[in-house]
Design a protein around this motif. Sequence first.
Motif, short mmCIF file in Angstrom:
data_model
loop_
_atom_site.label_atom_id
_atom_site.label_comp_id
_atom_site.label_asym_id
_atom_site.label_seq_id
_atom_site.Cartn_x
_atom_site.Cartn_y
_atom_site.Cartn_z
N ARG A 103 0.82 -1.21 0.00
CA ARG A 103 0.00 0.00 0.00
C ARG A 103 0.86 1.26 0.00
NH1 ARG A 103 -4.37 -3.35 1.52
NH2 ARG A 103 -3.49 -3.95 3.53
N GLY A 106 3.02 0.53 -3.83
CA GLY A 106 2.28 0.26 -5.07
C GLY A 106 2.53 -1.14 -5.57
N ILE A 271 0.61 -6.34 -6.00
CA ILE A 271 0.30 -5.02 -6.58
C ILE A 271 -0.95 -4.47 -5.91
CG2 ILE A 271 -0.25 -3.79 -8.73
CD1 ILE A 271 0.96 -6.15 -10.28
N ALA A 275 -3.31 1.80 -6.68
CA ALA A 275 -2.12 2.62 -6.92
C ALA A 275 -1.79 2.74 -8.41
CB ALA A 275 -0.93 2.03 -6.17
N MET A 276 -2.74 2.40 -9.28
CA MET A 276 -2.44 2.33 -10.71
C MET A 276 -2.78 3.61 -11.47
SD MET A 276 -1.08 -0.71 -11.34
CE MET A 276 -0.25 -0.61 -9.75
N GLY A 277 -3.19 4.65 -10.72
CA GLY A 277 -3.45 5.93 -11.39
C GLY A 277 -4.92 6.27 -11.52
#
Lengths: 326, 326
Positions: A103, A106, A271, A275-277
Motif C-alpha cells: 500500500r 504500489g 500489486i 495505486a495504478m493511477g
Amino acid sequence: MTQVSFERAEARLTELFAAAGASAANSASVAWALVMAEADGLKGHGLSRVPTYLAMLKAGKIDGQAVPKATRPKPGVLAIDAAHGFAYPAIDLAIVELPELVREQGVMAAPIRRSSHCGAAGLHVERLAEQGLVALLFANTPGAIAPWGGSKPVFGTNPIAFAAPLAGREPVVIDMALSKVARGPIVAARQKGQPIPEGWALDVDGKPTTDAAAALAGTMVPLGDAKGATLAMMVEILSAALVGAHFGFQASSFIDDKGGPPDTGQLILAIDPAAMGGNWFDERMRVLAHAIEEQEGTRLPGVRRLTLRAKARAEGIDMPAELLSD
Amino acid sequence: MTQVSFERAEARLTELFAAAGASAANSASVAWALVMAEADGLKGHGLSRVPTYLAMLKAGKIDGQAVPKATRPKPGVLAIDAAHGFAYPAIDLAIVELPELVREQGVMAAPIRRSSHCGAAGLHVERLAEQGLVALLFANTPGAIAPWGGSKPVFGTNPIAFAAPLAGREPVVIDMALSKVARGPIVAARQKGQPIPEGWALDVDGKPTTDAAAALAGTMVPLGDAKGATLAMMVEILSAALVGAHFGFQASSFIDDKGGPPDTGQLILAIDPAAMGGNWFDERMRVLAHAIEEQEGTRLPGVRRLTLRAKARAEGIDMPAELLSD
C-alpha cells in the motif's frame, strides 16, 4: 478414515510435526496449509504429504526449527530466507508483511530462497487478494520438464498462481502447474499396470510414450507443448535464478527423505490496484466476471475449490486412521 | 519487393506516418517497432501493419499527435496514459524512465492505459533486459478467446513477454500469444478455401471446427486448452482491469479503421536482479543456459529472432513497392 473438523485436523497435524522436531510455529503453519489444500480438493498437496514431510523432518532434509528471515534490500523488495525450512512459514511471513508495504509502494517483490514445496500455491495468493491486492506467485519444483526438443528434465512443473479481489465476493484464484497433467495419475497407472494416454509424457529419449514406467523415468509434457516449456523456463528464471535458489534439475525430491534440502524458490509479486493511477479496478472486475459468468458452461477460476472447502468445513475432512493414532 | 536497409525502411515509414498526421516522435517510434518486428521474422507485427496503421491514423481511431504522459502515484508505480495514441511511444517512455527507477526501488510496475496494438512484445522487454533488468509485459488484444466452456470471445490472444539478461550474451527473450496458433494461418486457409486442422479454433457455438470461415466467426483455442483460457483471463486482469483499459471483448479491432480507439492496455513489471538480496543472478543464468544448450535439439528462446535480425541487418529487409512509392 474418520471425518474430523478443520480444527481437529490442524491440531493433530501440528502435534505430529512438533513430535518430528518442528517448532510450534512451523508445525502450525504447515498443518494449516495441508488441511486447507485437502479441504479444497487438492489432495496431492494435502494430507498425502504428511508421511514424506515427517520423514524429511526426521532426516534433517527440512529444518523444522528454521526461522525465516526477511530483509529489505530495496524499498520494493522483501527478500526472504526460508533457511532450509518448510516453505509455508516463509510465505506466511511475506503475507503478513506485504500488504502494508504494497500500500505504501504500489508494488512489491518477495523473493524466497532456500525454500521447499509450497503446496497449493493458490492458497498463498488468495490471502493477499483477501487483503485487497493483486498477487502473482511463481515457484519452481524438482526437474520434470525438458527444454523443448530435449530429453532431460531441467525445469520443474513450476506452478503459476494468481489472485485478484472481486468486490463483495471471494477473490478470483488461479493456480496451475505447467505440465499438461499432474504426476499423480501416471504413478497410479503404473501401480495398476495400465497405459497412459499419448501426450502426457516423454520417455528418457524425449519420445512420446504411453508406458507409465517409461513416463516416470522420462519427462512430463508441458501444457501447450513448446509454449509451455518456454513458460516453465520463465518461471524457473523468476523463482530460482532471480531468487538465488536451486533449479529444478538441481533440487532434491519433495517426496522422499534423500539428499540435502531442496532449496527451491518462490517469487511473490503483489500489486495494489488502488495505486495504478485511477479508481477503476472494482468496476472493471465486475464487468469481466459478468462477461464470463453470463455464458453457460463457464465459471470463474477457484469456484470449484471454494465449493469443496465449504462442504469440508460443514462436514469435516477425511483423516486416515494412521494419522490419528500414535 | 525491394531490399532496403533498416535505416531506409525506418525513414520511409516515418515519412508515411507523418504524412498521415502523426507527430515526428510518434512516427519514428512506430517505424522503429515495425521494422524491428519485420527483421525478426514476426511479419504479422511488421510491415503488414502499415496500411491499417495509416488508415487508423486517417480515421482518427489512433491519435497520431498523442503525447503519452507518466505519473508516479506511488514510489513503485509509473502510470502511463497513452492518450488514445499508438502503444509504442507510451512503451518507449516506460523504457526510458524505468531503469533508473527500478535500480532505486528494486521493482517497478508500469501500467499503460488508453493504448493500442503493442506489436512484437518481446522487443519491448528485450530493451529492458539490455539494461540489466528482468522484465515482464502483459498485453490484452481484441476479443478472440472464450472463457473455457463458453462460446463468445472475452479475452484477447493476450501475449506474455519476458526477458532476462544473460551476462556477456544477448538476453533471453520470450514472447507468446496465448492462442494455440495465430489468426494469420486461418485467414490464409479461408482465402485458399482450405480446411484448418482440428484443435485450432471453435465455431460460434463453441464447438471444434475445421472450417476456416466458421473459425474466424468463432473463437481461437487457447494453448493448453482450459489452462490457457485461464492464463488469458489472468493477462486480461493484469493488462486491463488493473490498468484501467478496455477488455478484449470491448476493444475495437487492431486491423481496421472502424470504431473508436481500441483503448487496450499493457502492464510492464521490471525487476533489478541485483536487488534480490544476493549476487547470484549472472551465475544462475549461465548454469541454466548451459543445462538447456547442452541438450541436442534445444535452443534458448529468442535465438531464432536474433539470427533473422542479423541476416536482415546484413542483407536488408524486403519492402513492398507500394510502400516505397507515393
